[in-house]
Design a protein around this motif. Structure first.
Motif, PDB file in Angstrom:
ATOM      1  N   LEU A   1       0.728  -0.893   0.049  1.00 36.40           N
ATOM      2  CA  LEU A   1      -0.090   0.161   0.080  1.00 36.40           C
ATOM      3  C   LEU A   1       0.942   1.341  -0.014  1.00 36.40           C
ATOM      4  O   LEU A   1       1.943   1.404   0.896  1.00 36.40           O
ATOM      5  CB  LEU A   1      -0.886   0.215   1.056  1.00 36.40           C
ATOM      6  N   SER A   2       0.414   2.132  -0.995  1.00 38.79           N
ATOM      7  CA  SER A   2       1.184   3.386  -0.975  1.00 38.79           C
ATOM      8  C   SER A   2       0.369   4.693  -0.535  1.00 38.79           C
ATOM      9  O   SER A   2      -1.139   4.346  -0.918  1.00 38.79           O
ATOM     10  CB  SER A   2       1.781   3.624  -2.230  1.00 38.79           C
TER      11      SER A   2
ATOM     12  N   ALA B   1      -9.021   6.306  -3.246  1.00 39.80           N
ATOM     13  CA  ALA B   1      -8.604   4.873  -2.961  1.00 39.80           C
ATOM     14  C   ALA B   1      -8.362   4.288  -4.343  1.00 39.80           C
ATOM     15  O   ALA B   1      -9.471   4.198  -4.981  1.00 39.80           O
ATOM     16  CB  ALA B   1      -9.662   4.039  -2.167  1.00 39.80           C
ATOM     17  N   LEU B   2      -7.581   3.705  -4.768  1.00 44.47           N
ATOM     18  CA  LEU B   2      -7.126   3.013  -6.296  1.00 44.47           C
ATOM     19  C   LEU B   2      -6.712   1.685  -5.819  1.00 44.47           C
ATOM     20  O   LEU B   2      -6.111   1.336  -5.217  1.00 44.47           O
ATOM     21  CB  LEU B   2      -5.907   3.854  -7.021  1.00 44.47           C
ATOM     22  N   ALA B   3      -7.669   0.802  -6.821  1.00 40.95           N
ATOM     23  CA  ALA B   3      -7.290  -0.682  -6.620  1.00 40.95           C
ATOM     24  C   ALA B   3      -6.283  -1.018  -7.741  1.00 40.95           C
ATOM     25  O   ALA B   3      -5.905  -0.197  -8.774  1.00 40.95           O
ATOM     26  CB  ALA B   3      -8.618  -1.406  -6.844  1.00 40.95           C
ATOM     27  N   LEU B   4      -5.771  -2.372  -7.761  1.00 43.65           N
ATOM     28  CA  LEU B   4      -4.814  -2.694  -8.499  1.00 43.65           C
ATOM     29  C   LEU B   4      -5.242  -2.443 -10.229  1.00 43.65           C
ATOM     30  O   LEU B   4      -4.736  -2.583 -11.053  1.00 43.65           O
ATOM     31  CB  LEU B   4      -4.359  -4.192  -8.322  1.00 43.65           C
TER      32      LEU B   4
ATOM     33  N   MET C   1      -4.768 -12.261   3.190  1.00 44.06           N
ATOM     34  CA  MET C   1      -5.312 -12.120   2.229  1.00 44.06           C
ATOM     35  C   MET C   1      -4.588 -11.865   0.848  1.00 44.06           C
ATOM     36  O   MET C   1      -3.644 -11.271   0.532  1.00 44.06           O
ATOM     37  CB  MET C   1      -6.213 -10.799   1.976  1.00 44.06           C
ATOM     38  N   LYS C   2      -4.880 -12.843  -0.274  1.00 48.87           N
ATOM     39  CA  LYS C   2      -4.018 -12.739  -1.457  1.00 48.87           C
ATOM     40  C   LYS C   2      -4.959 -12.231  -2.617  1.00 48.87           C
ATOM     41  O   LYS C   2      -6.000 -11.689  -2.427  1.00 48.87           O
ATOM     42  CB  LYS C   2      -3.860 -14.209  -1.962  1.00 48.87           C
ATOM     43  N   ILE C   3      -4.010 -11.708  -3.637  1.00 51.57           N
ATOM     44  CA  ILE C   3      -4.945 -10.966  -4.699  1.00 51.57           C
ATOM     45  C   ILE C   3      -5.993 -11.495  -5.192  1.00 51.57           C
ATOM     46  O   ILE C   3      -7.165 -11.086  -5.302  1.00 51.57           O
ATOM     47  CB  ILE C   3      -3.708 -10.641  -5.899  1.00 51.57           C
ATOM     48  N   ARG C   4      -6.057 -13.128  -5.368  1.00 53.74           N
ATOM     49  CA  ARG C   4      -7.120 -13.660  -6.001  1.00 53.74           C
ATOM     50  C   ARG C   4      -8.275 -13.598  -4.941  1.00 53.74           C
ATOM     51  O   ARG C   4      -9.458 -14.236  -5.403  1.00 53.74           O
ATOM     52  CB  ARG C   4      -6.768 -15.008  -6.538  1.00 53.74           C
ATOM     53  N   ASP C   5      -7.985 -13.363  -3.885  1.00 51.40           N
ATOM     54  CA  ASP C   5      -9.095 -13.533  -2.800  1.00 51.40           C
ATOM     55  C   ASP C   5      -9.233 -11.968  -2.204  1.00 51.40           C
ATOM     56  O   ASP C   5      -9.611 -11.973  -0.935  1.00 51.40           O
ATOM     57  CB  ASP C   5      -8.559 -14.400  -1.577  1.00 51.40           C
ATOM     58  N   LYS C   6      -9.233 -10.989  -3.148  1.00 52.65           N
ATOM     59  CA  LYS C   6      -9.728  -9.500  -2.909  1.00 52.65           C
ATOM     60  C   LYS C   6      -8.689  -8.879  -1.970  1.00 52.65           C
ATOM     61  O   LYS C   6      -8.658  -7.783  -1.524  1.00 52.65           O
ATOM     62  CB  LYS C   6     -10.901  -9.615  -1.836  1.00 52.65           C
ATOM     63  N   GLY C   7      -7.568  -9.494  -1.648  1.00 49.14           N
ATOM     64  CA  GLY C   7      -6.294  -8.943  -0.989  1.00 49.14           C
ATOM     65  C   GLY C   7      -5.462  -8.137  -2.098  1.00 49.14           C
ATOM     66  O   GLY C   7      -5.522  -7.975  -3.214  1.00 49.14           O
TER      67      GLY C   7
ATOM     68  N   GLN D   1      -8.207  -5.362  -3.292  1.00 51.52           N
ATOM     69  CA  GLN D   1      -7.098  -5.364  -3.950  1.00 51.52           C
ATOM     70  C   GLN D   1      -6.774  -3.745  -4.315  1.00 51.52           C
ATOM     71  O   GLN D   1      -6.160  -3.190  -5.082  1.00 51.52           O
ATOM     72  CB  GLN D   1      -7.146  -5.686  -5.445  1.00 51.52           C
ATOM     73  N   LEU D   2      -6.695  -3.030  -3.053  1.00 46.97           N
ATOM     74  CA  LEU D   2      -6.490  -1.910  -2.714  1.00 46.97           C
ATOM     75  C   LEU D   2      -4.850  -1.500  -2.703  1.00 46.97           C
ATOM     76  O   LEU D   2      -4.218  -2.331  -2.454  1.00 46.97           O
ATOM     77  CB  LEU D   2      -6.899  -1.062  -1.303  1.00 46.97           C
ATOM     78  N   ARG D   3      -4.521  -0.630  -3.745  1.00 46.18           N
ATOM     79  CA  ARG D   3      -3.082  -0.234  -3.971  1.00 46.18           C
ATOM     80  C   ARG D   3      -2.559   0.992  -3.388  1.00 46.18           C
ATOM     81  O   ARG D   3      -1.358   1.320  -3.162  1.00 46.18           O
ATOM     82  CB  ARG D   3      -2.861  -0.370  -5.386  1.00 46.18           C
ATOM     83  N   THR D   4      -3.451   2.208  -3.583  1.00 47.09           N
ATOM     84  CA  THR D   4      -2.960   3.536  -3.221  1.00 47.09           C
ATOM     85  C   THR D   4      -4.159   4.254  -2.647  1.00 47.09           C
ATOM     86  O   THR D   4      -5.109   4.119  -3.133  1.00 47.09           O
ATOM     87  CB  THR D   4      -2.639   4.063  -4.784  1.00 47.09           C
ATOM     88  N   LEU D   5      -3.677   4.998  -1.754  1.00 44.91           N
ATOM     89  CA  LEU D   5      -4.640   6.081  -1.072  1.00 44.91           C
ATOM     90  C   LEU D   5      -3.875   7.197  -1.380  1.00 44.91           C
ATOM     91  O   LEU D   5      -3.018   7.606  -0.916  1.00 44.91           O
ATOM     92  CB  LEU D   5      -4.687   5.889   0.410  1.00 44.91           C
ATOM     93  N   ASP D   6      -4.673   8.230  -2.256  1.00 43.58           N
ATOM     94  CA  ASP D   6      -4.121   9.485  -2.439  1.00 43.58           C
ATOM     95  C   ASP D   6      -5.037  10.696  -1.717  1.00 43.58           C
ATOM     96  O   ASP D   6      -5.916  10.681  -1.715  1.00 43.58           O
ATOM     97  CB  ASP D   6      -4.451   9.698  -4.014  1.00 43.58           C
ATOM     98  N   ILE D   7      -4.184  11.230  -0.690  1.00 45.06           N
ATOM     99  CA  ILE D   7      -4.942  12.169   0.129  1.00 45.06           C
ATOM    100  C   ILE D   7      -4.995  13.609  -0.469  1.00 45.06           C
ATOM    101  O   ILE D   7      -3.919  14.038  -1.119  1.00 45.06           O
ATOM    102  CB  ILE D   7      -4.096  12.391   1.186  1.00 45.06           C
ATOM    103  N   ARG D   8      -6.158  14.134  -0.773  1.00 40.90           N
ATOM    104  CA  ARG D   8      -6.204  15.318  -1.539  1.00 40.90           C
ATOM    105  C   ARG D   8      -6.976  16.402  -0.627  1.00 40.90           C
ATOM    106  O   ARG D   8      -7.805  16.231   0.229  1.00 40.90           O
ATOM    107  CB  ARG D   8      -7.308  15.117  -2.798  1.00 40.90           C
TER     108      ARG D   8
END
Length: 150
Positions: free
Chosen positions: A16-17, A80-83, A111-117, A143-150
């Motif tokens: 997560l970034s 919030a941005l997913a893969l 949690m793995k990518i295939r299981d919503k992780g 599959q959350l990857r990034t949180l961009d704070i605005r």
């Protein structure tokens, strides 16, 4: 942990970034977290049903508000941005006022990518039925990857 404390560099794969209005970073203008770093933050559990799973499951991870506090984030909304590039904007008041869980484990297993992780935004739908709405379901990105704070 206070936001003023330095954030160590991720040693494992970055899960997560956080970007945007983040005071404490460890990768240029980003705050990157691996699993060990996420697990060093206060951990929370919830047991809930979701529209995408069979029955109730036990999820654990860090509260969004705790993660935002750790990096000294400030703003009005969080993208919030997913893969898969799916994204949703979360109002700051929602993030601060609700127990928004960034789940990394389901029923004790990472949690793995295939299981919503490896990270899934969850709300306690079973404990707070008023949150069981289309609007809140859309916020529950897996599959959350990034949180961009605005």
């Amino acid at each position: 942990m206070a936001a003023a404390e330095p954030l160590p560099a991720a040693q494992g794969p970055v899960l997560l970034s956080l970007t945007g209005n983040v005071a404490t970073t460890n990768a240029g203008e980003r705050a990157d977290f691996d699993m060990a770093m996420l697990q060093q933050l206060p951990q929370h559990e919830l047991t809930t049903e979701t529209p995408w799973t069979e029955g109730a499951h036990r999820y654990s991870g860090v509260l969004l508000r705790d993660l935002l506090a750790r990096v000294g984030a400030s703003g009005e909304r969080i993208r919030a941005l997913a893969l898969n590039q799916y994204h949703v904007d979360i109002d700051w008041a929602t993030a601060a006022g609700l127990p928004v869980l960034l789940a990394t484990h389901q029923d004790g297993e990472a949690m793995k990518i295939r299981d919503k992780g490896p990270v899934w935004i969850l709300l306690p739908l079973s404990d707070m039925p008023a949150l069981n709405t289309k609007q809140h379901h859309e916020m529950m990105i897996w599959q959350l990857r990034t949180l961009d704070i605005r």
